[in-house]
Design an enzyme around this catalytic site. Structure first.
Site, PDB file in Angstrom:
ATOM      1  N   LYS A  53     -17.262  16.632 -15.787  1.00 50.77           N
ATOM      2  CA  LYS A  53     -17.165  18.059 -15.350  1.00 50.77           C
ATOM      3  C   LYS A  53     -16.938  19.167 -16.796  1.00 50.77           C
ATOM      4  O   LYS A  53     -17.920  20.048 -16.698  1.00 50.77           O
ATOM      5  CB  LYS A  53     -15.475  18.205 -14.696  1.00 50.77           C
ATOM      6  N   LEU A  99      -3.326  22.029 -10.484  1.00 53.52           N
ATOM      7  CA  LEU A  99      -2.825  22.702 -11.539  1.00 53.52           C
ATOM      8  C   LEU A  99      -3.728  23.188 -12.705  1.00 53.52           C
ATOM      9  O   LEU A  99      -4.767  22.995 -12.781  1.00 53.52           O
ATOM     10  CB  LEU A  99      -1.616  22.061 -11.888  1.00 53.52           C
ATOM     11  N   PRO A 100      -2.970  24.336 -13.238  1.00 50.35           N
ATOM     12  CA  PRO A 100      -3.956  25.110 -14.242  1.00 50.35           C
ATOM     13  C   PRO A 100      -4.388  24.313 -15.216  1.00 50.35           C
ATOM     14  O   PRO A 100      -5.826  24.401 -15.546  1.00 50.35           O
ATOM     15  CB  PRO A 100      -3.330  26.442 -14.488  1.00 50.35           C
ATOM     16  N   THR A 158      -8.605  21.023 -13.419  1.00 47.39           N
ATOM     17  CA  THR A 158      -9.416  20.720 -14.832  1.00 47.39           C
ATOM     18  C   THR A 158      -8.905  20.467 -16.095  1.00 47.39           C
ATOM     19  O   THR A 158      -8.399  21.473 -16.428  1.00 47.39           O
ATOM     20  CB  THR A 158     -10.376  21.799 -14.818  1.00 47.39           C
ATOM     21  N   LYS A 160     -11.137  28.480 -20.914  1.00 42.75           N
ATOM     22  CA  LYS A 160     -10.353  27.301 -20.858  1.00 42.75           C
ATOM     23  C   LYS A 160     -11.260  26.201 -20.797  1.00 42.75           C
ATOM     24  O   LYS A 160     -10.831  25.043 -21.627  1.00 42.75           O
ATOM     25  CB  LYS A 160      -9.450  27.359 -19.774  1.00 42.75           C
TER      26      LYS A 160
END
Ligand code: NAD
Length: 343
Positions: free
Chosen positions: A217, A106-107, A141, A292
């Protein structure tokens, strides 16, 4: 040839009984049910690879709020004679309730929290999947704090295990099945998680306990965000001084300034033939995603009390660049254009 599409309707659901109770001690089982939520640029291709690698006795139940993505997934998998059977779910709950493993791609943090909010209340049934066997792998992320919050909601209500497995490799890696996953999970779960992720990628790194995959990450992407701007500035600087772009690119790449943006994703056309700069910065890693990830890294650094000198300035650069029509939606190396670099 069998059609491997089944629509899950309330009536049809009653018929979806497991033929046999599986032995959950092994990492991959026969007749398993899988849930996949989020068929976007990454998830769609990951789900395609997963579907193709699972045995035909398994079922993959997919869900996305975007009906177009779901329809496309159906169209592209219905003629296949190999891989797991595909079922369309009508809600996130329907995708996950009877699945031993559910993968989410998902975003942003808000989407992950919303999906798990819908999933976990009321408590998921244990009729077909016992709590200890139900596994959620979130490959989105997001920031580690939000991920831990969702993990705590899963664990404190005893509805299964939640681990984080963000990835790198982009849409190209997701399509080719060559992603690298960074996993935050207990030692005891890692072998099962890894065996699943390697159906969608080539490498998985166990970074530590839940949340650690995301910390790794975000640290990596923070460095990438800075390296990308610095590379664009250095290339622009050298070219303005009269250096040939190729000579400068080669010089950097055999010297101490070498980094992924200079060597693989060079922002100047003609320096590295395959880089997005050669196709008007199309494809690649979108500037919006970089913005983001940088925002999430800065937020997580604040929570950990880690001082960042360059983060806010870099964020301003990506924010301003994204506002320009000739940069918006393009690969993040378009920062070179934003700086006024010669094209
Ligand atoms: P995307 O926006 O293309 O896809 C996200 C999908 O989630 C969309 O199809 C959307 O409809 C769906 N969605 C949103 N809310 C939903 C809900 N409530 N229920 C069900 N589905 C919902 O994003 P993407 O590029 O696939 O990226 C996904 C994640 O992977 C992001 O966190 C991103 O940062 C990360 N990532 C992306 C890349 C890349 O190159 N695109 C690389 C590495 C990591």
């Amino acid at each position: 040839m069998r059609s491997n599409i089944r629509i899950v309707s309330p009536a049809g659901r009653a018929a979806l009984q497991y033929v046999q109770r599986r032995n959950f001690s092994s990492s991959l089982r026969c007749n398993a049910q899988w849930g996949f939520i989020g068929l976007g640029q990454m998830g769609y291709n990951m789900a395609r690879n997963l579907q193709a690698k699972l045995p035909s006795s398994d079922t993959l139940r997919v869900y996305d709020i975007n009906q177009e993505s779901l329809n496309r997934f159906v169209d592209e998998t219905k003629a296949l004679s190999k891989g797991a059977a595909v079922q369309l779910a009508s809600s996130v709950r329907e995708a996950a309730e009877d699945s031993e493993t559910t993968i989410t791609v998902l975003p942003e943090p808000s989407h992950v929290k919303k999906v798990f909010g819908e999933l976990l209340k009321p408590v998921l049934s244990t009729q077909r999947v016992a709590n200890p066997d139900r596994l959620f792998i979130d490959c989105s992320t997001i920031d580690p704090a939000s991920s831990r919050e969702v993990a705590s909601a899963v664990h404190s209500t005893n509805q299964g295990s939640f681990v984080d497995g963000p990835m790198s490799g982009g849409v190209v890696g997701a399509t080719a099945g060559t992603l690298t996953f960074m996993v935050g999970a207990p030692d005891s779960l890692f072998p099962r998680v890894e065996s699943i992720l390697l159906m969608m990628g080539k490498k998985s790194l166990h970074c530590g306990a839940q949340g650690a995959g995301l910390s790794g990450k975000l640290a990596n992407n923070y460095l990438l965000a800075i390296n990308n701007i610095a590379t664009a500035e250095a290339m622009n600087l050298g070219i303005k001084w009269g250096l040939d772009p190729k000579v400068l690119g080669n010089l950097i790449n055999i010297s101490t300034g070498k980094c992924w943006p200079s060597e693989v994703n060079n922002p100047v056309k003609g320096v590295v033939p395959a880089s997005p700069a050669n196709r008007d910065y199309s494809g690649g890693f979108g500037i919006g995603l970089m913005k983001k990830d940088l925002k999430l890294a800065i937020q997580a650094a604040g929570e950990a009390g880690a001082r960042l000198e360059l983060g806010d300035r870099a964020r301003e650069v990506y924010e301003s660049a994204e506002k320009r029509e000739d940069c918006k939606g393009r690969d993040f190396s378009v920062v070179y254009r934003y700086l006024g670099g010669k094209e």
